[in-house]
Each structure stands twice: as structure tokens, then as C-alpha cells.
Design a protein around this motif. Structure first.
Motif, mmCIF file in Angstrom:
data_model
loop_
_atom_site.group_PDB
_atom_site.id
_atom_site.type_symbol
_atom_site.label_atom_id
_atom_site.label_comp_id
_atom_site.label_asym_id
_atom_site.label_seq_id
_atom_site.Cartn_x
_atom_site.Cartn_y
_atom_site.Cartn_z
ATOM 1 N N ASP A 142 0.873 -1.173 0.000
ATOM 2 C CA ASP A 142 0.000 0.000 0.000
ATOM 3 C C ASP A 142 0.907 1.218 0.000
ATOM 4 O O ASP A 142 1.791 1.345 0.859
ATOM 5 C CB ASP A 142 -0.893 -0.007 1.237
ATOM 6 N N ALA A 143 0.728 2.084 -0.983
ATOM 7 C CA ALA A 143 1.682 3.175 -1.159
ATOM 8 C C ALA A 143 0.978 4.464 -1.548
ATOM 9 O O ALA A 143 -0.126 4.466 -2.097
ATOM 10 C CB ALA A 143 2.692 2.804 -2.244
ATOM 11 N N HIS A 144 1.645 5.572 -1.246
ATOM 12 C CA HIS A 144 1.216 6.874 -1.723
ATOM 13 C C HIS A 144 2.454 7.763 -1.819
ATOM 14 O O HIS A 144 3.475 7.492 -1.199
ATOM 15 C CB HIS A 144 0.179 7.502 -0.798
ATOM 16 N N ARG A 145 2.336 8.800 -2.583
ATOM 17 C CA ARG A 145 3.470 9.674 -2.817
ATOM 18 C C ARG A 145 3.952 10.290 -1.508
ATOM 19 O O ARG A 145 3.176 10.806 -0.722
ATOM 20 C CB ARG A 145 3.097 10.788 -3.799
ATOM 21 N N GLY A 146 5.260 10.209 -1.293
ATOM 22 C CA GLY A 146 5.848 10.798 -0.105
ATOM 23 C C GLY A 146 5.821 9.888 1.110
ATOM 24 O O GLY A 146 6.377 10.241 2.155
ATOM 25 N N GLY A 147 5.194 8.716 0.981
ATOM 26 C CA GLY A 147 5.112 7.801 2.106
ATOM 27 C C GLY A 147 5.910 6.538 1.862
ATOM 28 O O GLY A 147 6.226 6.195 0.721
ATOM 29 N N GLN A 148 6.229 5.836 2.927
ATOM 30 C CA GLN A 148 6.940 4.579 2.804
ATOM 31 C C GLN A 148 5.974 3.482 2.392
ATOM 32 O O GLN A 148 4.952 3.269 3.054
ATOM 33 C CB GLN A 148 7.594 4.206 4.135
ATOM 34 N N PRO A 149 6.233 2.761 1.297
ATOM 35 C CA PRO A 149 5.355 1.661 0.906
ATOM 36 C C PRO A 149 5.252 0.632 2.036
ATOM 37 O O PRO A 149 6.261 0.207 2.593
ATOM 38 C CB PRO A 149 6.063 1.070 -0.321
ATOM 39 N N GLN A 150 4.026 0.269 2.363
ATOM 40 C CA GLN A 150 3.789 -0.679 3.447
ATOM 41 C C GLN A 150 3.425 -2.048 2.869
ATOM 42 O O GLN A 150 2.470 -2.158 2.092
ATOM 43 C CB GLN A 150 2.664 -0.182 4.346
ATOM 44 N N PRO A 151 4.163 -3.097 3.213
ATOM 45 C CA PRO A 151 3.886 -4.423 2.658
ATOM 46 C C PRO A 151 2.515 -4.930 3.067
ATOM 47 O O PRO A 151 2.114 -4.819 4.220
ATOM 48 C CB PRO A 151 5.004 -5.294 3.239
ATOM 49 N N ALA A 152 1.780 -5.474 2.090
ATOM 50 C CA ALA A 152 0.460 -6.038 2.348
ATOM 51 C C ALA A 152 0.455 -7.544 2.149
ATOM 52 O O ALA A 152 -0.271 -8.261 2.821
ATOM 53 C CB ALA A 152 -0.581 -5.398 1.434
ATOM 54 N N ALA A 153 1.248 -8.040 1.210
ATOM 55 C CA ALA A 153 1.292 -9.474 0.955
ATOM 56 C C ALA A 153 2.541 -9.822 0.172
ATOM 57 O O ALA A 153 3.104 -8.988 -0.535
ATOM 58 C CB ALA A 153 0.051 -9.925 0.186
ATOM 59 N N SER A 154 2.954 -11.063 0.305
ATOM 60 C CA SER A 154 4.114 -11.567 -0.426
ATOM 61 C C SER A 154 3.851 -13.017 -0.808
ATOM 62 O O SER A 154 3.494 -13.831 0.034
ATOM 63 C CB SER A 154 5.370 -11.484 0.454
ATOM 64 N N VAL A 155 3.991 -13.310 -2.096
ATOM 65 C CA VAL A 155 3.807 -14.674 -2.599
ATOM 66 C C VAL A 155 5.084 -15.070 -3.321
ATOM 67 O O VAL A 155 5.542 -14.364 -4.219
ATOM 68 C CB VAL A 155 2.615 -14.758 -3.581
#
Length: 436
Positions: free
Chosen positions: A142-155
Motif C-alpha cells: 500500500d503506497a502513496h506519494r511521499g510515504g513509505q510503501p507498506q507491505p500487504a502481501a508476499s507470494v
């Protein structure tokens, strides 16, 4: 329904929180190229997409190994794959993907292109499929400009494409079928997780395959997912971008090292775009196959190890000379599962401590680790803390590359970076989507 397999049985990760159930909508797929096959504007010669290794990124996403996470029912994962979910909302049953009433399934062959240019109205869920030499990996953030992308899932699915190449250098029918099924399944996973923007790219194994372009064209036709082919240099640039963003400008002049399955990427410089990049055929899987293969070579023979060392040094030495004129690097960072495993063996904190725990790999400690693991069998290496069974066989080759790189670059200590290529792809794509 597939279940999550241990990625590192010796290293329990933070528990994965399972969110509630809810219907998920079909997603619009976007890739590294526009429908006409051109690179996005403003990025000549380079893909406009992002990525790294979360379950393999030392904590940026909890390790699926012991997290207790389960595979979402919305779409199966090929045998041997592992899944981590962090607050993902999925509803399905008996392996059937569930959609809201009236929501159409994305048609096969859908045009894969960028979202409309301009500032995005808010946070978005982004996904990236990384087709590597060892593993095919879907990272959702989950990401937005200026923010750190937050992991939601990994496959993650360990396809080991580099080992499926034929004698003539092509990817055979078996490998292509496995890849097609995997990409199709990951598209289903992305759809189930509500991904709004999905990009896909391939690295060393398909880059080097004699029929790589043809294979990717057929995979796109079969799955509707356009896959960009990253050059080794672009791979190094995107990995460097991820390291720069993680450590910030205070890190000064960076030297970034990344050991993959098929290649070693090196980047150096003061800015987000490195001044020098190099991609060398020194991946852990590749070298294991070419230099240390055979049941009678476990533990590896000293003569083979000596020859491999000489080869690795000969490949890296010219890059050292190229980077030397830039000046002394302020910080050396290392990414990839190989470096993380070596650091863990050398005494670094376990993954369960999270991505903000400082982890380093010292050259002297690495020398001791190399001496230790070269005397072990694959089975014995797999029992070490931080080493997964699927990676134990190629750990020696990766350790030799790491040791020779630190020695040639006169590095006393390398800091492990939890972000790498996939995060770099996501960051690049997020920048581009918001650039207008």
C-alpha cells in the motif's frame, strides 16, 4: 488450497495478522510498458516500474516460514510456493476466486499500460511480479506519494528457471509452462488482494535465455500480464534506488551489492541514480550449476573452490577500477537473500526483530563463515540459522562472491538493506505515476 511453506525454518518471523473476510474487486493490470510496447515518458531506456524481497528482505515483510500465515483461498499457489499476508482482505472458498456481483474477470490479453498521468488522488495498492532466476515473487504494498510503501502481501514460488534452461540456452517447454501457470496464478492473487496497479518484470534467467523475448510474448498472450525485461544495468540502478531511499542522503556515497540467482549487481554514487553500475554473471545459482554441481562435490572440492575464487575475482576486478575514481564510499550496503543468510550465520539479529534492526556483515566474520560452510554438506548448511533448505545448495557460491567482493572493494563492513530490486521498481513506478 495451498499452504505456506517454510522459507527459513530456523528463523521465526513476526506473526502475520489475518484480516477479516470481504469481497474483492477485479483489478486493472498495468505493466512496465504501455500498450504500444514503449517505455513510459520521462524514463527513456528504463522500465517505469518497481520492487524487492520482502520475505527475503530481512523483515520488510514477515517471513512466511514460521509466521503461520496461510495462502489466500482466492487462487492457488504452485507447489513449493509460500505466502505471507499482512492485513490483506480476501474471501474465497475451495480455491475459487470470489468477486462482487457483476464484476467481470479481467479478460486475457488485456492491454497492459500505465495509469492516467497526474497526481493520484490517494493511497493505492500496488503489486509487482519479479521473475528471477530462483524465484517468482509477487510483492503487494500500500503506497502513496511521499510515504513509505507498506507491505500487504508476499507470494513466492521457487521455480528455479536458471536450472530449467536447455543445453542450447533456451527455456524449454517445461519451464515455459511452469512460468505461465505461475504468472497466471499470481495475477489471480493480485486480483484477490485488490491490487490497483500491477507491474511485472524478468531478470537474469530470461534475460540470458536465447528465447527469452519469445517466451515472455507467449506468457503475456496466455495470461494478459505484460512482462518487461530488465537489463542488468537497470536492475542495478533500481536496487541502488531502493537502498538510497532506505538509508537516505545522510548515508553519503553508497556502494550497493546485490547477489541474485543469475547475476551480481553493483551500483555506486552520491545520488538516487548511481554514477557507476555493473551486472556480472556471478549469481549464486549460476555459479553453483557451472562450478560446484554434482553429488560427488558435496562438500565442494578445494580445487573447484579455488578455481571459482579466481574466476569471481577476475570478473569483479575491472569494476573496482571503474568505481575507484569516484572516491571512497561512505557506506556499503548489501541486499539479497544470500547476504542476509551470511549475516545471520555470522551472528546478525534474526528476521523476527524487524526491518529497522541494524544488521551488518563484517569481512573477517564472513571469512570465518566461508571456511565453515565449505566444509559442510548441503543438508548441514540447511540446518544453519537463517538458511532455507531451498537456498542451502547455492550458499557456498554466493558466499564466495560476497567474500571476494568485500575483499576487492576493501570493505570492512557491509550493512544489510531490507529493500532491494522489487522495492526499487515500486518506488520508480510510484514516482512516475505521480509525476504528471
Amino acid at each position: 488450497m495451498a499452504t505456506a511453506g517454510p522459507a527459513d525454518a530456523a528463523e521465526p518471523a513476526d506473526p502475520v495478522e489475518s484480516a477479516g473476510a470481504g469481497l474483492v474487486a477485479a483489478v486493472e493490470l498495468t505493466g512496465l510498458v504501455d500498450p504500444a510496447g514503449q517505455m513510459p515518458a520521462g524514463e527513456p531506456g528504463s522500465p517505469a516500474a518497481p520492487g524487492s524481497d520482502p520475505a527475503a528482505s530481512d523483515g520488510s515483510v514477515p517471513d512466511p516460514a514460521a509466521s503461520g500465515g496461510s495462502v489466500p483461498s482466492g487462487g492457488s499457489v504452485p507447489s513449493g510456493g509460500s505466502v505471507v499476508l499482512a492485513g490483506a482482505v480476501v474471501l474465497a472458498g475451495d480455491g475459487v476466486l470470489v468477486r462482487p456481483a457483476g464484476a467481470a474477470r479481467p479478460r486475457a490479453g488485456v492491454g497492459v499500460g500505465p495509469l492516467p498521468a497526474g497526481p493520484h488522488p490517494g493511497p493505492m495498492r500496488m503489486g509487482v511480479i519479479d521473475i528471477g532466476s530462483n524465484t517468482v515473487h509477487l510483492l503487494v504494498v500500500d503506497a502513496h506519494r511521499g510515504g513509505q510503501p507498506q507491505p500487504a502481501a508476499s507470494v513466492r514460488v521457487p521455480l528455479r528457471l536458471v536450472e530449467l534452461l536447455e543445453a542450447d540456452g533456451s527455456l524449454g517447454t517445461e519451464g515455459e509452462q511452469a512460468l505461465t501457470a505461475c504468472v497466471r496464478d499470481m495475477r489471480e492473487q493480485a486480483e484477490a488482494l485488490g491490487v490497483q496497479d500491477l507491474a511485472a518484470f524478468a531478470t537474469s534467467a530470461l534475460r540470458d535465455a536465447s528465447n527469452g523475448d519469445q517466451v515472455l510474448a507467449r506468457v503475456r498472450a496466455a495470461t494478459g500480464v505484460g512482462i518487461g525485461m530488465l537489463s542488468g544495468e537497470e536492475e542495478a540502478r533500481l536496487t541502488f534506488l531502493a537502498a538510497r531511499r532506505w538509508f537516505g542522503w545522510s548515508a553519503g556515497r553508497l556502494l550497493a551489492l546485490d547477489i541474485g540467482g543469475g547475476s551480481l549487481e553493483i551500483g555506486a554514487g552520491m545520488h538516487e541514480d548511481p554514477e557507476v553500475v555493473a551486472s556480472l554473471p556471478l549469481g549464486a545459482s549460476r555459479l553453483t550449476r557451472d562450478w560446484l554441481a554434482g553429488a560427488d562435490n558435496d562438500p565442494p572440492r578445494r580445487a573447484d573452490l579455488a578455481e571459482l575464487r579466481r574466476y569471481v575475482r577476475a570478473q569483479i576486478a575491472p569494476v573496482v577500477a571503474t568505481i575507484y575514481h569516484l572516491g571512497e564510499h561512505t557506506r556499503v550496503v548489501a541486499t539479497s537473500k544470500t547476504f542476509r543468510s551470511l549475516a545471520r550465520i555470522a551472528g546478525a539479529e534474526p528476521y523476527s526483530r524487524g526491518p529497522y534492526t541494524r544488521r551488518v556483515l563484517r569481512r573477517d566474520d564472513l571469512a570465518d563463515v566461508v571456511t565453515k560452510i565449505t566444509r559442510m554438506t548441503v543438508e548441514e548448511r540447511a540446518a544453519l540459522a537463517g538458511v532455507s533448505a531451498s537456498r542451502a545448495g547455492q550458499l557456498v557460491a554466493g558466499a564466495i562472491v560476497a567474500a571476494e567482493a568485500l575483499d576487492l572493494f576493501s570493505v570492512e563492513e557491509a550493512e544489510i538493506c531490507p529493500w532491494a530490486l522489487r522495492e526499487g521498481v515500486i518506488l520508480r513506478r510510484l514516482d512516475w505515476l505521480n509525476s504528471g
